[in-house]
Enzyme design. Structure first.
Site, PDB file in Angstrom:
ATOM      1  N   ASP A  90      51.323  44.440  47.811  1.00 10.21           N
ATOM      2  CA  ASP A  90      51.837  45.734  47.339  1.00 10.21           C
ATOM      3  C   ASP A  90      53.258  45.542  46.820  1.00 10.21           C
ATOM      4  O   ASP A  90      54.125  45.080  47.561  1.00 10.21           O
ATOM      5  CB  ASP A  90      51.797  46.715  48.519  1.00 10.21           C
ATOM      6  CG  ASP A  90      52.445  48.044  48.185  1.00 10.21           C
ATOM      7  OD1 ASP A  90      52.564  48.349  46.984  1.00 10.21           O
ATOM      8  OD2 ASP A  90      52.814  48.766  49.129  1.00 10.21           O
TER       9      ASP A  90
ATOM     10  N   ASP B  79      28.396  43.614  38.860  1.00  9.20           N
ATOM     11  CA  ASP B  79      28.127  44.250  40.146  1.00  9.20           C
ATOM     12  C   ASP B  79      26.709  44.815  40.238  1.00  9.20           C
ATOM     13  O   ASP B  79      26.223  45.448  39.291  1.00  9.20           O
ATOM     14  CB  ASP B  79      29.124  45.404  40.324  1.00  9.20           C
ATOM     15  CG  ASP B  79      28.959  46.121  41.646  1.00  9.20           C
ATOM     16  OD1 ASP B  79      29.367  45.548  42.676  1.00  9.20           O
ATOM     17  OD2 ASP B  79      28.414  47.242  41.665  1.00  9.20           O
TER      18      ASP B  79
ATOM     19  N   ASP C  46      35.477  42.823  37.243  1.00 15.09           N
ATOM     20  CA  ASP C  46      34.254  43.255  37.911  1.00 15.09           C
ATOM     21  C   ASP C  46      33.651  44.366  37.049  1.00 15.09           C
ATOM     22  O   ASP C  46      34.269  45.424  36.891  1.00 15.09           O
ATOM     23  CB  ASP C  46      34.652  43.813  39.290  1.00 15.09           C
ATOM     24  CG  ASP C  46      33.588  43.625  40.331  1.00 15.09           C
ATOM     25  OD1 ASP C  46      32.418  43.724  39.971  1.00 15.09           O
ATOM     26  OD2 ASP C  46      33.942  43.397  41.511  1.00 15.09           O
TER      27      ASP C  46
ATOM     28  N   GLU D  80      25.870  39.565  40.434  1.00 17.25           N
ATOM     29  CA  GLU D  80      25.652  39.815  41.857  1.00 17.25           C
ATOM     30  C   GLU D  80      24.196  40.233  41.997  1.00 17.25           C
ATOM     31  O   GLU D  80      23.818  41.329  41.602  1.00 17.25           O
ATOM     32  CB  GLU D  80      26.570  40.935  42.361  1.00 17.25           C
ATOM     33  CG  GLU D  80      26.512  41.036  43.887  1.00 17.25           C
ATOM     34  CD  GLU D  80      26.704  42.446  44.434  1.00 17.25           C
ATOM     35  OE1 GLU D  80      26.950  42.567  45.633  1.00 17.25           O
ATOM     36  OE2 GLU D  80      26.585  43.428  43.676  1.00 17.25           O
TER      37      GLU D  80
ATOM     38  N   ASP E 183      53.771  51.585  48.467  1.00 19.52           N
ATOM     39  CA  ASP E 183      52.899  52.737  48.759  1.00 19.52           C
ATOM     40  C   ASP E 183      51.746  52.360  49.693  1.00 19.52           C
ATOM     41  O   ASP E 183      50.856  53.175  49.955  1.00 19.52           O
ATOM     42  CB  ASP E 183      52.374  53.378  47.469  1.00 19.52           C
ATOM     43  CG  ASP E 183      51.454  52.439  46.682  1.00 19.52           C
ATOM     44  OD1 ASP E 183      51.270  51.279  47.113  1.00 19.52           O
ATOM     45  OD2 ASP E 183      50.924  52.859  45.636  1.00 19.52           O
TER      46      ASP E 183
ATOM     47  N   HIS F 131      33.966  40.516  49.619  1.00 17.91           N
ATOM     48  CA  HIS F 131      34.486  41.761  50.199  1.00 17.91           C
ATOM     49  C   HIS F 131      33.401  42.633  50.828  1.00 17.91           C
ATOM     50  O   HIS F 131      33.712  43.705  51.332  1.00 17.91           O
ATOM     51  CB  HIS F 131      35.231  42.544  49.112  1.00 17.91           C
ATOM     52  CG  HIS F 131      34.302  42.992  48.026  1.00 17.91           C
ATOM     53  ND1 HIS F 131      33.822  42.131  47.065  1.00 17.91           N
ATOM     54  CD2 HIS F 131      33.722  44.186  47.793  1.00 17.91           C
ATOM     55  CE1 HIS F 131      32.997  42.797  46.278  1.00 17.91           C
ATOM     56  NE2 HIS F 131      32.916  44.041  46.698  1.00 17.91           N
ATOM     57  N   ASP F 132      32.142  42.198  50.758  1.00 24.41           N
ATOM     58  CA  ASP F 132      31.049  42.951  51.391  1.00 24.41           C
ATOM     59  C   ASP F 132      30.516  42.242  52.627  1.00 24.41           C
ATOM     60  O   ASP F 132      29.602  42.746  53.281  1.00 24.41           O
ATOM     61  CB  ASP F 132      29.867  43.100  50.420  1.00 24.41           C
ATOM     62  CG  ASP F 132      30.220  43.913  49.194  1.00 24.41           C
ATOM     63  OD1 ASP F 132      31.080  44.801  49.303  1.00 24.41           O
ATOM     64  OD2 ASP F 132      29.637  43.639  48.132  1.00 24.41           O
TER      65      ASP F 132
ATOM     66  N   ASP G  51      48.618  46.015  44.368  1.00 20.13           N
ATOM     67  CA  ASP G  51      48.641  46.390  42.954  1.00 20.13           C
ATOM     68  C   ASP G  51      48.773  45.156  42.057  1.00 20.13           C
ATOM     69  O   ASP G  51      48.955  44.034  42.538  1.00 20.13           O
ATOM     70  CB  ASP G  51      49.764  47.406  42.681  1.00 20.13           C
ATOM     71  CG  ASP G  51      51.082  46.965  43.301  1.00 20.13           C
ATOM     72  OD1 ASP G  51      51.419  45.780  43.153  1.00 20.13           O
ATOM     73  OD2 ASP G  51      51.765  47.791  43.948  1.00 20.13           O
TER      74      ASP G  51
HETATM   75  C1  NOJ Z   1      28.409  45.710  45.352  1.00 14.78           C
HETATM   76  C2  NOJ Z   1      29.888  45.661  45.610  1.00 14.78           C
HETATM   77  O1  NOJ Z   1      30.260  44.348  45.892  1.00 14.78           O
HETATM   78  C3  NOJ Z   1      30.153  46.616  46.744  1.00 14.78           C
HETATM   79  O2  NOJ Z   1      31.445  46.503  47.265  1.00 14.78           O
HETATM   80  C4  NOJ Z   1      29.890  48.014  46.248  1.00 14.78           C
HETATM   81  O3  NOJ Z   1      30.027  48.922  47.315  1.00 14.78           O
HETATM   82  C5  NOJ Z   1      28.476  48.123  45.687  1.00 14.78           C
HETATM   83  N1  NOJ Z   1      28.096  47.006  44.859  1.00 14.78           N
HETATM   84  C6  NOJ Z   1      28.374  49.348  44.835  1.00 14.78           C
HETATM   85  O4  NOJ Z   1      29.055  49.140  43.637  1.00 14.78           O
END
Ligand code: NOJ
Length: 581
Positions: free
Chosen positions: A49, A228, A126, A285, A53, A359-360, A57
């Site tokens: 950051d 995505d 992305d 993905e 905030d 990140h998932d 960024d």
């Molecule tokens: C896959 C992304 O990696 C995830 O973070 C997102 O929530 C879903 N697609 C929906 O876009």
């Protein structure tokens, strides 16, 4: 009889031609720039950051580009930073052509692309093209009536006679995949949240609009795209009900729409329009595309340059909606998944996107190692797998420091909407609060989204304000500054592997052969070119492991976590890399 056999000759010739051309693909030397580098995923909201905030960024990223260069990174994938109401942290895009003010401006983006380029780094955007935000003007127009220009840009259906949803599909984040829109008087489909309506890819105008978006970003100078949720863009005709798989009679949408026949035609059209006269790459993905399908998705006639294949990250999760139901797995199973992905990709000369985290996903140390595992050794051991396999490695921010999951005791502390929904689903299915929470500790996406840990100062140096998500409480020991100074850190191990990879072409060019497949503790494989062979031995267990050292004849040790060269034996969580020339 004689004649009949003559007919076989052309067939035989075709077979020989096909098999030799497959071999030719397998041997082909990877020469695209994105095959020779290391990719790094930045979760923009959590990286750095610059204005206090509490939200990461673009200016923050610019200030840390030297860190990424020194790590050996050549590609930075940014999670979505376009204008968005942030219902799903940016995966709900309101305007593909502008930057969300929380992250900066388009000028900052131009500076980022240029400054990264000066350091040999290309930016990957992305592209969230399965859906938009429900605040996107495209959707706002679509919902306003049935005879407008964009009426058919999303997937609309009438209610059933009793007013209920058109079918029983459950969205990936829980709840019906259909939401009724009062203005239009119809239901719309959303694979994810109601705030993320699915685009209608069958409409050529939608395809053209998306192609225009991609071209806009190519002109900005980006190096590629991560596509995505792309395996969901084609829906089965008739939108049939699915076999219920939850107590409320719903059926997960994933099994109904992922990789629907016909999807590749849509993607070929997209690729042909976008990848003209450019050196960008696209990584899809593709949850729902199995190793068997890979030859159609990547390589000679594929639609992407590489795809994220999900087999290994789902090894312990038989039902993605149910985080309380895990399945035990064995190392040979894990090896089989990676090996299948390598082999099937190669069949058509394709390339692998190698990843253990994103990140998932949970942090890989927490995901793939026993609870008692030493996290420093474990982080290095997993890094060795990530950076020595065939393909482009993708590092998730913090993975190079050895991050582990967070385990907060209250579901209210979790930010991610999917985490909260998975928890609610578990409670609805009859699990206790403690059981539901332990599923969250294991799989919550928040674990890979906590702020980056730069130093031992307040908030780990991520922000001068209040971070949007709490910093992991291990930051005083696990952070960039401390690990930089520690030769035995996970970070320095990543740097050593990155250097080895950059200096030894065998790690980019070499083919892949698994060794000791049935071994329950050791993941071993070789990478081989005409003049060099690398042998990689990785002990996944917390016990010592022995093996037949014959594979190391004439080999020189180049890296070892324990620092030992005990041929025939590996220390717990040890990994060793040998070269034979
Ligand atoms: C896959 C992304 O990696 C995830 O973070 C997102 O929530 C879903 N697609 C929906 O876009």
């Amino acid at each position: 009889m004689k004649h009949k056999k003559l007919y076989l000759i052309p067939l035989l010739l075709i077979f020989v031609l096909i098999s030799t051309s497959c071999c030719a693909f397998a041997e082909a030397k990877p020469d695209a720039w994105w095959q020779k580098t290391i990719a790094y995923e930045i979760y923009v909201k959590s990286f750095k950051d610059s204005d206090g905030d509490g939200i990461g960024d673009l200016r923050g990223i610019i200030s840390e580009l030297d860190y990424l260069r020194d790590l050996g990174v050549g590609v930075v994938w940014l999670t979505p930073c376009y204008a968005s109401p942030q219902a799903d942290n940016g995966y709900d895009i309101a305007d593909y052509y502008s930057i969300d003010p929380a992250y900066g401006t388009m000028e900052d983006m131009d500076t980022l692309v240029a400054e990264a380029g000066r350091r040999g780094i290309r930016i990957v955007m992305d592209l969230v093209f399965n859906h938009t935000s429900n605040q996107n003007p495209w959707f706002l127009e679509s919902r306003s009536g049935q005879d407008l220009e964009k009426s058919d840009w999303y997937i609309w259906m009438d209610a059933k006679e009793d007013g209920s949803a058109p079918n029983n599909w459950r969205s990936i984040f829980g709840g019906s995949a259909w939401t009724f829109d009062e203005t239009r008087g119809q239901y719309y489909l959303h694979t994810f949240l109601p705030e993320q309506p699915d685009l209608n890819w069958e409409n050529p105008e939608v395809q053209n609009a998306l192609i225009d978006v991609a071209k806009f970003w190519i002109e900005k100078g980006v190096g590629g795209f991560r596509m995505d949720a792309i395996a969901y863009i084609k829906k089965p005709s008739g939108f049939p009900d699915g076999e219920p798989d939850a107590a409320d009679g719903t059926c997960g949408i994933h099994g109904m729409t992922a990789n629907t026949p016909g999807i590749l035609d849509l993607l070929h059209t997209f690729r042909d329009a976008v990848q003209t006269d450019t050196d960008i790459f696209m990584v899809g993905e593709t949850n729902g595309v199995s190793a068997e399908d890979l030859p159609l998705w990547v390589g000679e006639n594929g639609v992407f340059d590489m795809v994220f294949e999900f087999g290994h990250v789902l090894i312990d999760l038989p039902d993605e909606m149910n985080w309380c139901k895990t399945r035990p797995w064995t190392l040979p199973e894990l090896k089989q998944i990676f090996t299948a992905s390598q082999e099937k990709t190669l069949l058509t000369g394709g390339w692998v996107a190698m990843f253990l985290e994103n990140h998932d996903q949970p942090r890989s140390i927490s995901h793939f190692l026993p609870e008692n595992a030493d996290r420093t050794a474990g982080g290095k051991m997993l890094a060795t797998l990530l950076l020595t396999m065939r393909g482009t490695p993708f590092i998730m921010q913090g993975e190079e420091l050895g991050f582990v999951n967070v385990a907060w005791d209250d579901i209210g502390q979790y930010n991610d909407v999917s985490t909260r929904n998975h928890y609610a689903f578990a409670i609805k299915e009859g699990y206790t609060e403690a059981e539901a929470l332990s599923g969250v500790h294991r799989f919550a996406r928040d674990s890979s989204r906590t702020p980056m840990q730069w130093d031992t100062s307040a908030n780990a140096g991520f922000t001068a304000g209040t971070p949007w998500l709490p910093v992991h409480d291990d930051y005083e020991t696990v952070n960039v500054a401390s690990e930089r100074d520690d030769p035995a850190s996970v970070l320095n191990w990543y740097c050593s592997l990155a250097k080895l990879r950059a200096n030894e072409p065998v790690f980019t060019e070499g083919n892949y052969t698994e060794i000791f497949h049935d071994d329950e503790k050791i993941f071993a494989f070789s990478r081989e070119t005409e003049d060099t062979k690398a042998v990689i031995l990785i002990n996944f267990s917390t016990e010592t492991a022995s093996y037949d050292p014959a594979c190391l004849e004439g080999a020189e040790l180049v890296l070892s976590i324990s620092g030992q060269d005990d041929r025939g034996m590996l220390m717990p969580l040890d990994a060793a890399v040998y070269l034979i020339r």
